[in-house]
Design an enzyme around this catalytic site. Structure first.
Site, PDB file in Angstrom:
ATOM      1  NE  ARG A  99      32.227 -30.195 -20.908  1.00 36.86           N
ATOM      2  CZ  ARG A  99      33.133 -29.212 -20.982  1.00 36.86           C
ATOM      3  NH1 ARG A  99      33.400 -28.470 -19.911  1.00 36.86           N
ATOM      4  NH2 ARG A  99      33.766 -28.965 -22.114  1.00 36.86           N
ATOM      5  CG  HIS A 134      39.142 -21.557 -21.210  1.00 33.63           C
ATOM      6  ND1 HIS A 134      40.347 -21.182 -21.780  1.00 33.63           N
ATOM      7  CD2 HIS A 134      39.306 -21.416 -19.869  1.00 33.63           C
ATOM      8  CE1 HIS A 134      41.181 -20.847 -20.820  1.00 33.63           C
ATOM      9  NE2 HIS A 134      40.594 -20.976 -19.664  1.00 33.63           N
ATOM     10  CE1 TYR A 183      51.807 -28.452 -18.904  1.00 33.37           C
ATOM     11  CE2 TYR A 183      52.305 -26.111 -19.102  1.00 33.37           C
ATOM     12  CZ  TYR A 183      51.988 -27.206 -18.319  1.00 33.37           C
ATOM     13  OH  TYR A 183      51.842 -27.054 -16.961  1.00 33.37           O
ATOM     14  NE  ARG A 185      53.872 -43.147 -29.261  1.00 37.19           N
ATOM     15  CZ  ARG A 185      53.507 -42.389 -28.231  1.00 37.19           C
ATOM     16  NH1 ARG A 185      52.251 -42.357 -27.849  1.00 37.19           N
ATOM     17  NH2 ARG A 185      54.399 -41.661 -27.591  1.00 37.19           N
TER      18      ARG A 185
END
Length: 470
Positions: free
Chosen positions: A51, A142, A264, A331
């Protein structure tokens, strides 16, 4: 008489070569050949680990940096490989001194391989922005899901693994999280600092993603993790580094911070993220996206393809979410208005800014705004320790002939190093291009009211007030 250094290196080298001849190899574009033996393939060749191919490492950054399409699958292989290289290096130089066994090596490597197996889609957006929005301040992580997913994989695929090894793998995965084991008396505690270092932040997870992300985005990377890997040394159950490598260590944290600023948290990446969070929140009632976090058996089915599922659905209940995704495709993004950096003396007691704060800063006669017209993004960029210097948590040594470890203060190395270690940036976006001017003006009013001056660097350019899609 003890085993000589050369004998230890030769023994370790022979063991590595023997492992590699009976292993499968994968050619990685960062580390070259990566070797996987049968035990690790039992985890890799599962639908839960596979995955990770469908989770982009940098989430939505590829919408701005087209090359950033690498996945958590290859990152996990990279961390697995570096974890093995790190512990092999320590064993080669100090094996007889600290008694690193074959089981220790496999435990660290497996932790590296599985450290992200419970990650959500779209990088950290899922757990930090989407879940808190729909689950009222959710603290799901996570790392915790990775631990649960490891147990699920072992049970679902009947993988034989020693119970103590399994526990240590999970502790290593959690080592830098808030739920890390509080037992500081662990034997060979330094092993728990290799994959996810909760003590000082230097770990092979960062080594891999800093180089991999920089390369994928077409950016240069002056940080050389190999220098630290080759010279690190265990002292008093802690991994220490040569004093002469102080600036290399600093470059690790500085490069990471630079990636946060330029990639980021790029202003346009954040605009797209804000739109995706809105779309997921709108679709959550129909698709029960957030419900998947309860059980690994359901969570592993969730990946980045959820956007395509929404986009291609003809359900009327998903129309608003579908329209937002269509805007991203065309966009037609939320428009960045302006930003300011929160003053240093205001960061400690900073109160989060909301769309309501911006709306309430309007003056009579201004174009009326609604909260749903505005999106606010608060970006924090630091060196992994908030407003503290992470290098203060690291111990160094002079040379291999001495057994004394010590911290080093920045001013003993250079006066050019930073005196402050965190930026907090407030960005405001207009969800409608025709309201950029009004939102920008209200944002300026907020700054004047809060700080008595405009904290932003410059006024919003006129071109920002017209539709700009690229």
């Amino acid at each position: 008489m003890g085993t000589s250094w050369n004998e230890e290196v030769t023994s370790c080298y022979s063991l590595c070569c023997q492992d590699r001849r009976s292993s499968k190899h994968i050619h990685d574009n960062v580390h070259g050949n990566i070797y996987l033996d049968e035990f690790f393939l039992k985890f890799v060749d599962t639908e839960q680990f596979q995955r990770l191919r469908d989770l982009k490492q940098l989430g939505l950054s590829h919408m701005v940096y087209p090359g950033a399409v690498h996945s958590r699958f290859e990152h996990s292989l990279g961390v697995y490989w570096l974890a093995g290289e790190a512990v092999h290096t320590i064993k080669a130089h100090q094996g007889s001194e600290i008694n690193i066994e074959r089981n220790d090596i496999n435990t660290v490597k497996l932790a590296g391989l599985l450290h992200d197996v419970g990650h959500g889609p779209f990088s950290h957006l899922f757990e930090r922005e989407f879940l808190p929005r729909v689950l009222n301040g959710s603290e799901w992580s996570h790392e915790d899901m990775s631990v649960r997913m490891i147990d699920y994989i072992v049970d679902e695929h009947n993988i034989e693994i020693d119970a103590a090894m399994l526990k240590n793998v999970k502790d290593m995965v959690l080592a830098s999280s808030e739920n890390a084991s509080q037992n500081t008396l662990k034997e060979k505690r330094f092993l728990y600092d290799i994959v996810a270092n909760g003590r000082n932040g230097i770990d092979v997870d960062k080594f891999d993603y800093i180089v991999r992300d920089s390369r994928a985005c077409g950016l240069g990377c002056n940080f050389q993790f190999q220098r630290l890997m080759e010279t690190m040394r265990v002292m008093d159950d802690e991994i220490c580094y040569r004093a002469k490598d102080y600036l290399t260590v600093h470059k690790l944290f500085a490069t990471r911070a630079d990636l946060h600023r330029t990639v980021y948290t790029h202003a346009k990446v954040k605009a797209i993220e804000l739109m995706v969070v809105d779309a997921l929140a709108l679709a959550n009632g129909e698709l029960s996206i957030s419900a998947s976090i309860q059980e690994p058996a359901e969570f592993w089915k969730l990946d980045d393809s959820i956007l395509k599922q929404i986009e291609t659905s003809d359900k009327q209940e998903l129309k608003k979410a579908r329209d937002l995704i269509l805007r991203i495709r065309k966009r037609d993004l939320y428009q960045f208005c302006n930003e300011f950096t929160v003053p240093k003396d205001k960061q400690e007691h900073f109160k989060s800014i909301t769309p309501q704060d911006i709306v309430c800063s309007q003056k009579n006669g201004d174009t009326p705004l609604k909260e749903e017209d505005i999106a606010v993004s608060i970006v924090k960029i630091d060196l992994t320790r908030g407003r503290n210097n992470p290098l203060e948590s690291i111990n160094f040594f002079q040379d291999y002939e001495t057994d004394f470890k010590f911290p080093i203060r920045d001013e003993h190395i250079s006066h050019l190093l930073p005196a402050f270690y965190q930026d907090m940036i407030v960005r405001v976006y207009s969800k409608k291009s025709e309201l950029v001017g009004a939102v920008s003006k209200a944002f300026e009013n907020y700054q004047l009211k809060t700080y008595g001056r405009k904290a932003q660097v410059h006024d919003t350019p006129e071109k920002k007030k017209s539709r700009n899609r690229y």
